[in-house]
Design a protein around this motif. Structure first.
Motif, short mmCIF file in Angstrom:
data_model
loop_
_atom_site.label_atom_id
_atom_site.label_comp_id
_atom_site.label_asym_id
_atom_site.label_seq_id
_atom_site.Cartn_x
_atom_site.Cartn_y
_atom_site.Cartn_z
N ALA A 17 0.83 -1.20 0.00
CA ALA A 17 0.00 0.00 0.00
C ALA A 17 0.87 1.26 0.00
O ALA A 17 0.55 2.25 -0.67
CB ALA A 17 -0.93 -0.01 1.20
N ALA A 18 1.97 1.22 0.72
CA ALA A 18 2.86 2.40 0.79
C ALA A 18 3.51 2.66 -0.58
O ALA A 18 3.58 3.80 -1.04
CB ALA A 18 3.93 2.19 1.86
N ASP A 19 4.01 1.61 -1.23
CA ASP A 19 4.62 1.77 -2.56
C ASP A 19 3.59 2.28 -3.57
O ASP A 19 3.90 3.13 -4.42
CB ASP A 19 5.19 0.44 -3.05
CG ASP A 19 6.44 0.01 -2.29
OD1 ASP A 19 7.10 0.90 -1.72
OD2 ASP A 19 6.74 -1.19 -2.27
N SER A 20 2.37 1.75 -3.49
CA SER A 20 1.33 2.15 -4.43
C SER A 20 0.90 3.59 -4.19
O SER A 20 0.64 4.34 -5.13
CB SER A 20 0.14 1.20 -4.33
OG SER A 20 0.53 -0.12 -4.66
N ASN A 21 0.81 3.99 -2.94
CA ASN A 21 0.47 5.37 -2.62
C ASN A 21 1.51 6.34 -3.19
O ASN A 21 1.15 7.39 -3.77
CB ASN A 21 0.38 5.55 -1.10
CG ASN A 21 0.23 6.99 -0.67
OD1 ASN A 21 1.20 7.65 -0.31
ND2 ASN A 21 -0.99 7.51 -0.75
N LYS A 22 2.76 5.97 -3.08
CA LYS A 22 3.83 6.81 -3.65
C LYS A 22 3.67 6.92 -5.16
O LYS A 22 3.80 8.02 -5.74
CB LYS A 22 5.20 6.21 -3.30
CG LYS A 22 6.37 7.01 -3.83
CD LYS A 22 7.69 6.35 -3.43
CE LYS A 22 8.88 7.12 -4.01
NZ LYS A 22 10.18 6.46 -3.66
N LEU A 23 3.35 5.80 -5.82
CA LEU A 23 3.14 5.81 -7.26
C LEU A 23 1.94 6.66 -7.64
O LEU A 23 1.98 7.44 -8.60
CB LEU A 23 2.95 4.37 -7.76
CG LEU A 23 2.72 4.17 -9.26
CD1 LEU A 23 3.89 4.71 -10.08
CD2 LEU A 23 2.48 2.69 -9.56
N PHE A 24 0.83 6.53 -6.88
CA PHE A 24 -0.37 7.34 -7.15
C PHE A 24 -0.03 8.83 -7.10
O PHE A 24 -0.39 9.60 -8.00
CB PHE A 24 -1.46 7.06 -6.11
CG PHE A 24 -2.11 5.70 -6.21
CD1 PHE A 24 -1.85 4.85 -7.27
CD2 PHE A 24 -2.97 5.27 -5.22
CE1 PHE A 24 -2.45 3.61 -7.35
CE2 PHE A 24 -3.58 4.04 -5.28
CZ PHE A 24 -3.32 3.20 -6.35
N ARG A 25 0.63 9.24 -6.03
CA ARG A 25 0.90 10.67 -5.85
C ARG A 25 1.88 11.19 -6.91
O ARG A 25 1.76 12.32 -7.37
CB ARG A 25 1.41 10.93 -4.43
CG ARG A 25 0.31 10.77 -3.37
CD ARG A 25 0.70 11.22 -1.98
NE ARG A 25 1.60 10.29 -1.32
CZ ARG A 25 2.86 10.55 -1.02
NH1 ARG A 25 3.38 11.74 -1.32
NH2 ARG A 25 3.61 9.66 -0.42
N THR A 26 2.82 10.34 -7.31
CA THR A 26 3.74 10.73 -8.38
C THR A 26 2.98 10.92 -9.69
O THR A 26 3.19 11.91 -10.41
CB THR A 26 4.83 9.65 -8.56
OG1 THR A 26 5.58 9.55 -7.35
CG2 THR A 26 5.77 10.02 -9.70
#
Length: 657
Positions: A17-26
């Motif tokens: 979830a943390a990696d995906s959140n970073k990708l979403f915000r990027t």
């Protein structure tokens, strides 16, 4: 006035979830205007990350969401009150929607402000994607519950997204994509009406919130006409079947991902042109323009795309929307006799196939599901035969195959990989979550969910209460499995030998007959799909062609454990085992299969594997003892069959010696 552009999305989510959140915000910082969330297979099928069927699957094709803590992390610093979020989730759509609502309320977002979509189309899961859980009846009830809840509480939410995308991936013709998608929508709408869960006065709103998710292939004129046919047929169904008076409620609203099936492993840089042409099919015609577009990356036939690859696809959308004059004009195809003629022909054929489906009992009838599945397998067989024969030309695959090495796909970082420790760390976080939560609150919430499911009450509010109490995805799924039971959809595969066959096929049949005479029995080929991967198209076509060569084929469909596969090898005295995995979990799952074969004294049984498997992993699988590995570049089915027969012949020679 210049039109507003569609929503720009990329389909994203992986690892944690943390990696995906970073990708979403990027991605949002690069100009993406909506989110499209990919969930991993355990989440899609209602299992926790530590379930036996989850082995090797955690974080591979999407993000694992085991509880509200994961959902909270996934949308950290993303304001849900203003975000438009699409969630590709079906069997467990009610649960993920409950988690989303619970996290939004933690952020202080009113329910009425939430906008987005839950895919929630279980019928296409039976037909093509394979992440179903429950039988058709209970599945339709869960969809009805989310629709009734959304109509009342989430007026800007699309609770059901009829998904014809995977139908085309499974081989559907444009007519089949039109008719089967519309049959699904009718089944859901009729179910909502019959349930009485929505007041009659609100039914136009229900109709207006049904959206679609479609596919656009490379024959972009046909695809453009298909989309115009969709808009006109949907308007017709709204007026004539349901009496929807307001035009705005009858508008065909759809999002699209263009065709990933047509992306090639060979000369993958050519996929950029394919993606652009396919996108034009859904944006050029204003009267049938997509509301949201997400594009695959050029290298998805090779493996998981990197953020740069996703950015390249996003930039393609932005250039078309902002640099061209496309949005300055009305529909440039109105009045075209060629387009009108093609649209009318598609509509006429689609009406006929839709009428057949409805006459047989509609989209949730098990007879109809079996019928549609057979039709898709047959269409896919014809599609592959056309590629094999050269009738359908694909640049770099069966035409113009001479090529220079691609610098884009060279090097160790050419694709993204999910780290091996992701699954272990997710399981450790899940264990800690279970330990820290209030066990009594969890038990009470699950008891209320069970009672609601048993008594026929809407399960959305109890599911939201479960989310807030800390219930896990596996506990929610297990509770409903206890009430509704599980389901295995028909495979649609006819394991028979055709009367006709080309020279190559006839030669293969002769080899198999001679081999059977030597062995004193027909060689048996087990086609298996370990893990949770539901993409069965390749396995189905291998099974069909193997049976056509004269092999005795054993194929029981998706979702089996390595233990079950090895047991079948032993009990059926299988002569060769084929494993099909497209979820990226090939290494851990095949490693376990090979270990279990050795432990059972069956290491002499040859094993072959197929899937989207990077070259480095091909080498790993061969070190594990896999005899042959096939990837999307291997389109010549007869050559594959010849390899299989050779492996069986070799084993027979060794046994005779």
């Amino acid at each position: 006035m210049r039109d507003k552009p569609w929503l720009f999305r990329t389909y994203a989510g992986h690892s944690t979830a943390a990696d995906s959140n970073k990708l979403f915000r990027t991605n949002l910082s690069k100009g993406q205007t909506g989110l499209s969330v990919a969930f991993d297979l355990p989440t899609q099928t209602g299992y926790d990350s530590d379930h036996v069927l989850s082995r090797g699957e955690v974080g591979k094709v999407g993000v694992p969401v085991s509880h509200i803590g994961d959902m909270r992390t996934l949308f950290d610093q993303i304001p849900l009150a203003t975000m438009n979020t699409s969630m590709t989730i079906n069997a467990t759509a009610a649960w993920l929607l409950a988690l989303y609502v619970a996290v939004a309320e933690e952020q202080g977002a009113p329910r009425a402000s939430l906008s987005g979509t839950t895919q929630n189309d279980i019928i296409k899961e039976y037909l093509s994607r394979g992440t179903y859980v429950f039988p058709p009846g209970p599945s339709l009830r869960l969809i009805t519950d989310t629709i009734a809840f959304s109509t009342r509480e989430l007026p800007k939410w699309n609770p059901m997204n009829v998904c014809s995308y995977h139908l085309q991936e499974a081989g559907a013709t444009p007519v089949q994509e039109l008719s089967y998608a519309l049959a699904t929508a009718i089944a859901v709408l009729d179910g909502v009406k019959a349930s009485g869960a929505v007041p009659e006065k609100d039914f136009p709103e229900v109709f207006g919130r049904i959206s679609f998710f479609v596919n656009a292939g490379i024959r972009f004129v046909t695809e453009l006409c298909k989309m115009r046919a969709f808009t006109e047929l949907w308007d017709e169904i709204g007026r004539e079947r349901y009496g929807i008076a307001e035009e705005k409620h009858r508008r065909f609203r759809y999002g699209v991902q263009v065709n990933s099936l047509g992306l090639t492993e060979q000369q993958p840089e050519n996929n950029v042109y394919r993606i652009l042409l396919e996108m034009l099919a859904v944006v050029l015609s204003k009267n049938a323009r997509a509301r949201a577009v997400q594009l695959p990356a050029w290298n998805e036939a090779l493996g998981l795309p990197r953020p740069w690859d996703q950015q390249w696809s996003l930039r393609m959308q932005q250039i078309v929307a902002y640099e061209t004059d496309l949005l300055d004009y009305g529909d440039i195809f109105d009045g075209s006799t060629e387009i009108t003629g093609k649209v009318e022909a598609l509509k006429e054929e689609a009406r006929g196939e839709l009428a057949r489906v409805l006459a047989m009992g509609g989209g949730t009838s098990e007879e109809v599901i079996a019928y549609m599945k057979r039709r898709l397998v047959t269409s896919n067989t014809a599609r592959l035969h056309a590629i094999e024969s050269g009738e359908t030309k694909i640049v770099g695959v069966n035409a113009f195959t001479t090529t220079e090495p691609s610098p884009l796909s060279a090097g160790t970082d050419a694709i993204m990989t999910v780290k091996d420790d992701v699954e272990f760390e997710q399981i450790e976080r899940l264990k800690a979550w279970r330990t820290a939560r209030d066990a009594k609150a969890v038990a009470a919430a699950l008891a209320e969910l069970r009672a609601a499911a048993r008594d026929g009450r809407n399960i959305m509010e109890p599911s939201i209460a479960c989310a807030k109490a800390g219930v896990t995805t596996g506990e929610w799924g297990g509770t409903l499995r206890d009430i509704f039971g599980e389901y295995r959809a028909p495979t649609g595969v006819a394991l028979t030998m055709r009367a006709e066959g080309g020279e190559q096929l006839l030669d293969l049949r002769s080899r198999v007959r001679r081999l059977a005479e030597r062995m004193g029995e027909t060689p048996r080929f087990l086609v298996g799909k370990p893990g949770l991967d539901g993409h069965s198209n390749g396995a189905e076509q291998i099974a069909v062609r193997a049976a056509d060569t004269g092999l005795e084929v054993i194929y029981d469909g998706i979702r089996v454990t390595p233990e079950q596969l090895v047991k079948t090898v032993q009990e059926k005295d299988v002569h060769i085992l084929g494993l099909s995995i497209l979820s990226g979990s090939h290494v851990p799952l095949i490693r376990e299969v090979m270990q279990r074969l050795r432990a059972a004294g069956l290491s002499s049984v040859p094993v072959v594997a197929g899937g989207i498997i990077p070259q480095d992993d091909v080498n790993v699988l061969k070190q594990l003892g896999v005899a042959a590995v096939y990837t999307p570049k291997d389109f010549d089915m007869n050559r594959i069959m010849s390899d299989l027969v050779t492996l069986i012949e070799k084993r027979a020679d060794e046994k005779a010696a």
